[in-house]
Write an enzyme that holds these catalytic residues in place. Sequence first.
Site, mmCIF file in Angstrom:
data_model
loop_
_atom_site.group_PDB
_atom_site.id
_atom_site.type_symbol
_atom_site.label_atom_id
_atom_site.label_comp_id
_atom_site.label_asym_id
_atom_site.label_seq_id
_atom_site.Cartn_x
_atom_site.Cartn_y
_atom_site.Cartn_z
ATOM 1 N N GLU A 175 -27.148 -29.367 -25.147
ATOM 2 C CA GLU A 175 -26.265 -28.639 -24.222
ATOM 3 C C GLU A 175 -25.509 -27.640 -25.078
ATOM 4 O O GLU A 175 -24.655 -28.024 -25.876
ATOM 5 C CB GLU A 175 -25.272 -29.589 -23.534
ATOM 6 N N LYS A 178 -21.105 -39.529 -32.819
ATOM 7 C CA LYS A 178 -20.220 -38.788 -33.729
ATOM 8 C C LYS A 178 -19.351 -37.836 -32.929
ATOM 9 O O LYS A 178 -19.833 -36.864 -32.358
ATOM 10 C CB LYS A 178 -21.023 -37.966 -34.745
ATOM 11 N N GLU A 209 -20.333 -15.731 -26.709
ATOM 12 C CA GLU A 209 -19.479 -16.785 -26.166
ATOM 13 C C GLU A 209 -18.138 -16.745 -26.907
ATOM 14 O O GLU A 209 -18.082 -17.022 -28.103
ATOM 15 C CB GLU A 209 -20.136 -18.152 -26.351
ATOM 16 N N CYS A 213 -18.095 -24.607 -21.898
ATOM 17 C CA CYS A 213 -19.403 -23.944 -21.938
ATOM 18 C C CYS A 213 -19.767 -23.353 -20.591
ATOM 19 O O CYS A 213 -20.620 -22.471 -20.521
ATOM 20 C CB CYS A 213 -20.476 -24.902 -22.453
HETATM 21 P P1 NAP Z 1 -20.435 -26.969 -33.579
HETATM 22 O O1 NAP Z 1 -20.398 -26.687 -35.025
HETATM 23 O O2 NAP Z 1 -21.706 -26.737 -32.836
HETATM 24 O O3 NAP Z 1 -19.976 -28.521 -33.410
HETATM 25 C C1 NAP Z 1 -20.417 -29.398 -32.415
HETATM 26 C C2 NAP Z 1 -20.631 -30.795 -32.994
HETATM 27 O O4 NAP Z 1 -21.711 -30.754 -33.938
HETATM 28 C C3 NAP Z 1 -19.440 -31.344 -33.774
HETATM 29 O O5 NAP Z 1 -19.377 -32.742 -33.625
HETATM 30 C C4 NAP Z 1 -19.809 -30.998 -35.205
HETATM 31 O O6 NAP Z 1 -19.157 -31.796 -36.151
HETATM 32 C C5 NAP Z 1 -21.287 -31.253 -35.197
HETATM 33 N N1 NAP Z 1 -22.049 -30.593 -36.252
HETATM 34 C C6 NAP Z 1 -21.712 -29.456 -36.943
HETATM 35 N N2 NAP Z 1 -22.673 -29.151 -37.818
HETATM 36 C C7 NAP Z 1 -23.637 -30.082 -37.692
HETATM 37 C C8 NAP Z 1 -24.897 -30.322 -38.331
HETATM 38 N N3 NAP Z 1 -25.356 -29.495 -39.277
HETATM 39 N N4 NAP Z 1 -25.631 -31.386 -37.959
HETATM 40 C C9 NAP Z 1 -25.206 -32.208 -36.990
HETATM 41 N N5 NAP Z 1 -24.011 -32.068 -36.362
HETATM 42 C C10 NAP Z 1 -23.253 -31.009 -36.702
HETATM 43 O O7 NAP Z 1 -19.303 -26.195 -32.821
HETATM 44 P P2 NAP Z 1 -17.921 -25.641 -33.459
HETATM 45 O O8 NAP Z 1 -18.165 -25.110 -34.843
HETATM 46 O O9 NAP Z 1 -16.929 -26.691 -33.283
HETATM 47 O O10 NAP Z 1 -17.584 -24.433 -32.467
HETATM 48 C C11 NAP Z 1 -18.106 -23.141 -32.733
HETATM 49 C C12 NAP Z 1 -18.477 -22.434 -31.426
HETATM 50 O O11 NAP Z 1 -19.500 -23.191 -30.748
HETATM 51 C C13 NAP Z 1 -17.373 -22.332 -30.404
HETATM 52 O O12 NAP Z 1 -16.538 -21.245 -30.639
HETATM 53 C C14 NAP Z 1 -18.156 -22.182 -29.126
HETATM 54 O O13 NAP Z 1 -18.575 -20.856 -28.951
HETATM 55 C C15 NAP Z 1 -19.356 -23.059 -29.354
HETATM 56 N N6 NAP Z 1 -19.190 -24.407 -28.740
HETATM 57 C C16 NAP Z 1 -19.825 -24.681 -27.591
HETATM 58 C C17 NAP Z 1 -19.649 -25.913 -27.000
HETATM 59 C C18 NAP Z 1 -20.315 -26.287 -25.722
HETATM 60 O O14 NAP Z 1 -19.857 -27.185 -25.029
HETATM 61 N N7 NAP Z 1 -21.413 -25.661 -25.375
HETATM 62 C C19 NAP Z 1 -18.823 -26.870 -27.575
HETATM 63 C C20 NAP Z 1 -18.188 -26.568 -28.775
HETATM 64 C C21 NAP Z 1 -18.387 -25.339 -29.350
HETATM 65 P P3 NAP Z 1 -17.764 -31.297 -36.819
HETATM 66 O O15 NAP Z 1 -16.780 -31.135 -35.754
HETATM 67 O O16 NAP Z 1 -17.423 -32.414 -37.716
HETATM 68 O O17 NAP Z 1 -18.126 -30.024 -37.523
#
Ligand code: NAP
Length: 458
Positions: free
Chosen positions: A227, A152, A361, A261
């Site tokens: 991660e 996904k 972060e 990250c």
């Molecule tokens: P996120 O919600 O953790 O999204 C990451 C992935 O998980 C996306 O594919 C998302 O899908 C999916 N997802 C969301 N809710 C889920 C659930 N309940 N069950 C399974 N999968 C789920 O991250 P974000 O909201 O895009 O970003 C928020 C913050 O997270 C950022 O500002 C940053 O601080 C952090 N972040 C960290 C990393 C990293 O590499 N460590 C990467 C991204 C973000 P959808 O996109 O469809 O919601």
Amino acid sequence: MYQVLDPATEEVVTEVEPLDLGQVDAAVARAVAAGPAWRALAPADRARLLRRFAAVVDAHVDELAELEVRGAGHTVGNARWEAGNVRDVLDYYAAAPERLFGRQIPVAGGMDVTFREPLGVVGIIVPWNFPMPIAGWGFAPALAAGNTVVLKPAELTPLTALRLAELGREAGLPPGVFTVLPGKGSVVGERLVTHEQVRKIVFTGSTEVGTHILRQAADQVKRVTLELGGKSANIVFADADVERAAANAPAGVFDNAGQDCCARSRILVERTVYDRFLELLEPAVTGLRVGSPAKPDVDMGPLISAGQRDRVRGFVEGGADAGGAPVDVAFRGSAPAGPGFWYPPTVVLPRSTADPVWREEVFGPVVAVLPFDDEAEAVALANDTEYGLSGSIWTRDLGRALRVARGVESGNLSVNSNASVRYSTPFGGFKRSGLGRELGPDALDAFTEVKNVFFADD
Ligand code: NAP
Ligand code: MG
């Protein structure tokens, strides 16, 4: 249908159909059905298919890069590297099917051997910040180990993953072996986690969602690799090549507009060189070329979305210190006006280590700088965080480099460099930055179960 936007222009790139639960279940059923033939394939044949997949990706590097420039706002130089990274990771793990060695262990009364068995269907959940590499770090070793994969992509950035799945089919991967399922995290992502026939989840993203997934996975004792976030420290000692440390610091945090990250978003500088470091850092930051990511000479593009830009801005302007006042901006670079989700590279001076901009972060082009007095304080400050993903140590003293590298609680450190990721070395986090390791020689452990078999000799 939902729209994928170009973050640099806010124009619609294309529309994508999000999958519903029934479609996800059907895709998982196809992945289950494809499993027996995929794992039964001769190791050399599975290896050959992965090498062919790598070659097809290589032939499409420019096309994939262009998709990432338009659909995710990555600079074209970065996007080409990212597509090349998918190719390299496929090539690296193409060697694995023929080297998934077990062991023969001396026992009485017969022979004992171990096998590395695939898990079955592996679900990979990818964030929007590095859509191609993070996908490849999951699917390449998972496929090499004999698993089938459902992946996904993030809702904001599905395009390159969808194209990679097509390229896999073009390379000859059988149907159902590698499927990309666009849609919402709350629908598709959740279903992969709760589906009993998905035997493992590889998740990259926020610590919040990762924690939720780990909790849910417990119900089925489902395997997980996580991660998650980071708040990595870039530690500059007075005995370092301070010019080089300052010249390299912007790329260490502002690459991919800070949406990384591994971003070195906390810079710790020994007090005796603190003023000089900031003097050297200023031109390195104001000189960054921020603009259309399609232009080859641009250093930084836009943020992924309006929401992410607002979140980043909130850390700087919106009452972001612990007491609710805006933080002090030391200096900042430029950003284009007009449409697009722009935010300038920004250097802030927190008032204390309690400030959210120092603790949380940001995931954007904001870096916080604080001085320290000695080695012990540097290590203590670096470790004063719930995260532990990356970090850098700048010093000419070999003993100090070794002591500090052993002292910092983090999975990936570099000395006199800000590089964190190589496909041939392990990558992952301490503390709340994650669980398990990707890449490198040991990644196959995360995609196999050890089976022990005893053969009686009578
Ligand atoms: P996120 O919600 O953790 O999204 C990451 C992935 O998980 C996306 O594919 C998302 O899908 C999916 N997802 C969301 N809710 C889920 C659930 N309940 N069950 C399974 N999968 C789920 O991250 P974000 O909201 O895009 O970003 C928020 C913050 O997270 C950022 O500002 C940053 O601080 C952090 N972040 C960290 C990393 C990293 O590499 N460590 C990467 C991204 C973000 P959808 O996109 O469809 O919601
Ligand atoms: Mg989210």
